[in-house]
Design a protein around this motif. Structure first.
Motif, PDB file in Angstrom:
ATOM      1  N   MET A   1     -21.423  32.180  26.116  1.00  0.00           N
ATOM      2  CA  MET A   1     -22.799  32.375  25.674  1.00  0.00           C
ATOM      3  C   MET A   1     -23.582  31.061  25.808  1.00  0.00           C
ATOM      4  SD  MET A   1     -23.798  35.270  24.343  1.00  0.00           S
ATOM      5  CE  MET A   1     -23.133  36.830  23.923  1.00  0.00           C
ATOM      6  N   PRO A   2     -24.641  31.072  26.582  1.00  0.00           N
ATOM      7  CA  PRO A   2     -25.439  29.847  26.717  1.00  0.00           C
ATOM      8  C   PRO A   2     -26.186  29.499  25.421  1.00  0.00           C
ATOM      9  CG  PRO A   2     -25.927  31.405  28.486  1.00  0.00           C
ATOM     10  CD  PRO A   2     -25.068  32.108  27.481  1.00  0.00           C
ATOM     11  N   ASN A   3     -26.196  28.216  25.097  1.00  0.00           N
ATOM     12  CA  ASN A   3     -26.995  27.759  23.962  1.00  0.00           C
ATOM     13  C   ASN A   3     -28.393  27.411  24.463  1.00  0.00           C
ATOM     14  OD1 ASN A   3     -26.724  25.310  25.276  1.00  0.00           O
ATOM     15  ND2 ASN A   3     -25.309  24.448  23.805  1.00  0.00           N
ATOM     16  N   ILE A   4     -29.220  26.878  23.592  1.00  0.00           N
ATOM     17  CA  ILE A   4     -30.608  26.585  23.969  1.00  0.00           C
ATOM     18  C   ILE A   4     -30.675  25.615  25.151  1.00  0.00           C
ATOM     19  CG2 ILE A   4     -32.736  25.459  23.184  1.00  0.00           C
ATOM     20  CD1 ILE A   4     -32.267  26.788  20.450  1.00  0.00           C
ATOM     21  N   GLU A   5     -29.864  24.561  25.113  1.00  0.00           N
ATOM     22  CA  GLU A   5     -29.895  23.564  26.191  1.00  0.00           C
ATOM     23  C   GLU A   5     -29.533  24.194  27.537  1.00  0.00           C
ATOM     24  OE1 GLU A   5     -27.494  19.505  27.316  1.00  0.00           O
ATOM     25  OE2 GLU A   5     -27.922  19.888  25.197  1.00  0.00           O
ATOM     26  N   THR A   6     -28.495  25.012  27.554  1.00  0.00           N
ATOM     27  CA  THR A   6     -28.086  25.695  28.785  1.00  0.00           C
ATOM     28  C   THR A   6     -29.159  26.683  29.224  1.00  0.00           C
ATOM     29  OG1 THR A   6     -25.790  25.504  28.070  1.00  0.00           O
ATOM     30  CG2 THR A   6     -26.235  27.037  29.855  1.00  0.00           C
ATOM     31  N   GLY A   7     -29.744  27.405  28.257  1.00  0.00           N
ATOM     32  CA  GLY A   7     -30.824  28.343  28.559  1.00  0.00           C
ATOM     33  C   GLY A   7     -32.007  27.655  29.215  1.00  0.00           C
TER      34      GLY A   7
ATOM     35  N   ALA B   1     -42.274  38.152  39.796  1.00  0.00           N
ATOM     36  CA  ALA B   1     -41.360  39.251  39.473  1.00  0.00           C
ATOM     37  C   ALA B   1     -39.939  38.736  39.258  1.00  0.00           C
ATOM     38  CB  ALA B   1     -41.385  40.301  40.582  1.00  0.00           C
ATOM     39  N   LEU B   2     -39.498  37.841  40.119  1.00  0.00           N
ATOM     40  CA  LEU B   2     -38.157  37.276  39.992  1.00  0.00           C
ATOM     41  C   LEU B   2     -38.044  36.430  38.728  1.00  0.00           C
ATOM     42  CD1 LEU B   2     -35.370  36.985  41.199  1.00  0.00           C
ATOM     43  CD2 LEU B   2     -36.217  35.058  42.560  1.00  0.00           C
ATOM     44  N   ALA B   3     -39.074  35.654  38.424  1.00  0.00           N
ATOM     45  CA  ALA B   3     -39.061  34.818  37.220  1.00  0.00           C
ATOM     46  C   ALA B   3     -38.958  35.684  35.960  1.00  0.00           C
ATOM     47  CB  ALA B   3     -40.312  33.944  37.164  1.00  0.00           C
ATOM     48  N   ARG B   4     -39.716  36.770  35.904  1.00  0.00           N
ATOM     49  CA  ARG B   4     -39.651  37.681  34.754  1.00  0.00           C
ATOM     50  C   ARG B   4     -38.255  38.283  34.623  1.00  0.00           C
ATOM     51  NH1 ARG B   4     -43.274  42.217  34.842  1.00  0.00           N
ATOM     52  NH2 ARG B   4     -42.945  42.332  32.613  1.00  0.00           N
ATOM     53  N   HIS B   5     -37.684  38.672  35.751  1.00  0.00           N
ATOM     54  CA  HIS B   5     -36.339  39.250  35.767  1.00  0.00           C
ATOM     55  C   HIS B   5     -35.308  38.236  35.261  1.00  0.00           C
ATOM     56  CE1 HIS B   5     -32.977  41.720  37.072  1.00  0.00           C
ATOM     57  NE2 HIS B   5     -32.498  40.664  37.710  1.00  0.00           N
ATOM     58  N   ARG B   6     -35.405  36.999  35.742  1.00  0.00           N
ATOM     59  CA  ARG B   6     -34.461  35.946  35.324  1.00  0.00           C
ATOM     60  C   ARG B   6     -34.617  35.612  33.841  1.00  0.00           C
ATOM     61  NH1 ARG B   6     -32.927  32.052  39.135  1.00  0.00           N
ATOM     62  NH2 ARG B   6     -31.706  31.199  37.419  1.00  0.00           N
ATOM     63  N   LEU B   7     -35.865  35.571  33.347  1.00  0.00           N
ATOM     64  CA  LEU B   7     -36.084  35.303  31.916  1.00  0.00           C
ATOM     65  C   LEU B   7     -35.442  36.378  31.050  1.00  0.00           C
ATOM     66  CD1 LEU B   7     -39.728  33.947  31.456  1.00  0.00           C
ATOM     67  CD2 LEU B   7     -37.568  32.738  31.130  1.00  0.00           C
ATOM     68  N   LYS B   8     -35.575  37.630  31.478  1.00  0.00           N
ATOM     69  CA  LYS B   8     -34.967  38.738  30.742  1.00  0.00           C
ATOM     70  C   LYS B   8     -33.450  38.552  30.668  1.00  0.00           C
ATOM     71  CE  LYS B   8     -34.773  43.770  30.556  1.00  0.00           C
ATOM     72  NZ  LYS B   8     -35.215  45.021  31.177  1.00  0.00           N
ATOM     73  N   GLY B   9     -32.859  38.151  31.776  1.00  0.00           N
ATOM     74  CA  GLY B   9     -31.417  37.897  31.814  1.00  0.00           C
ATOM     75  C   GLY B   9     -31.007  36.737  30.929  1.00  0.00           C
ATOM     76  N   ILE B  10     -31.783  35.671  30.944  1.00  0.00           N
ATOM     77  CA  ILE B  10     -31.492  34.498  30.111  1.00  0.00           C
ATOM     78  C   ILE B  10     -31.607  34.878  28.638  1.00  0.00           C
ATOM     79  CG2 ILE B  10     -32.335  32.208  29.431  1.00  0.00           C
ATOM     80  CD1 ILE B  10     -33.106  31.867  32.487  1.00  0.00           C
ATOM     81  N   GLU B  11     -32.650  35.636  28.299  1.00  0.00           N
ATOM     82  CA  GLU B  11     -32.819  36.080  26.915  1.00  0.00           C
ATOM     83  C   GLU B  11     -31.613  36.883  26.457  1.00  0.00           C
ATOM     84  OE1 GLU B  11     -35.291  39.249  24.196  1.00  0.00           O
ATOM     85  OE2 GLU B  11     -35.706  39.148  26.326  1.00  0.00           O
ATOM     86  N   GLY B  12     -31.091  37.732  27.340  1.00  0.00           N
ATOM     87  CA  GLY B  12     -29.987  38.616  26.997  1.00  0.00           C
ATOM     88  C   GLY B  12     -28.697  37.904  26.622  1.00  0.00           C
ATOM     89  N   VAL B  13     -28.501  36.694  27.143  1.00  0.00           N
ATOM     90  CA  VAL B  13     -27.244  35.980  26.864  1.00  0.00           C
ATOM     91  C   VAL B  13     -27.436  34.721  26.023  1.00  0.00           C
ATOM     92  CG1 VAL B  13     -26.100  36.858  28.933  1.00  0.00           C
ATOM     93  CG2 VAL B  13     -27.341  34.703  29.057  1.00  0.00           C
ATOM     94  N   LEU B  14     -28.676  34.395  25.683  1.00  0.00           N
ATOM     95  CA  LEU B  14     -28.958  33.163  24.940  1.00  0.00           C
ATOM     96  C   LEU B  14     -28.406  33.234  23.529  1.00  0.00           C
ATOM     97  CD1 LEU B  14     -30.542  30.463  25.326  1.00  0.00           C
ATOM     98  CD2 LEU B  14     -32.446  31.575  24.180  1.00  0.00           C
ATOM     99  N   GLU B  15     -27.695  32.208  23.142  1.00  0.00           N
ATOM    100  CA  GLU B  15     -27.126  32.122  21.793  1.00  0.00           C
ATOM    101  C   GLU B  15     -27.936  31.101  20.998  1.00  0.00           C
ATOM    102  OE1 GLU B  15     -24.905  33.485  18.952  1.00  0.00           O
ATOM    103  OE2 GLU B  15     -24.319  34.084  20.966  1.00  0.00           O
ATOM    104  N   VAL B  16     -28.677  31.599  19.988  1.00  0.00           N
ATOM    105  CA  VAL B  16     -29.504  30.693  19.176  1.00  0.00           C
ATOM    106  C   VAL B  16     -28.990  30.599  17.753  1.00  0.00           C
ATOM    107  CG1 VAL B  16     -31.633  30.812  20.493  1.00  0.00           C
ATOM    108  CG2 VAL B  16     -31.149  32.567  18.803  1.00  0.00           C
TER     109      VAL B  16
END
Length: 123
Positions: free
Chosen positions: A1-7, A108-123
């Protein structure tokens, strides 16, 4: 799970990214920032975009909209600014912020990637 820094690093790997932040919109404070330029003050951006998120949440509440904000897009002549409120229980009250160079980025790609990052981000 990525943390904030990795995100943040993952956000900066998006083509055209010039600045990224994870922001607490109850306080307006950035929990973390990363930028490829000194021209973008991410502390100021975090505080200013907090007002945008609060205004949208307030308006949705006043309208009785029982819906969630996926993202908020601000289009400038040379940049896209994407605000993505986090939807997880742990991420509630936070948003991802990405500033993207329009000439180098794909929205479109940026929005898609942000959604993916949000999905695995561990805060």
């Amino acid at each position: 799970m990525p943390n904030i820094e990795t995100g943040l690093k993952d956000m900066m790997e998006i083509d055209g990214a010039i600045g990224a932040a994870v922001v607490d919109y109850s306080s307006g404070m950035a929990l973390g920032t990363l930028s490829s330029t000194n021209a973008l003050d991410l502390t100021v951006a975090a505080a200013g975009n907090t007002e945008v998120v609060r205004a949208k949440m307030r308006t949705m509440d006043q309208l009785g909209l029982n819906d969630a904000v996926e993202d908020i897009l601000i289009t400038l002549s040379g940049q896209y600014h994407i605000i993505r409120p986090l939807t997880s229980k742990k991420g509630q009250g936070l948003f991802l912020y990405l500033a993207l160079d329009r000439a180098r980025g794909n929205l479109a790609l940026a929005r898609h990637r942000l959604k993916g990052i949000e999905g695995v981000l561990e805060v």
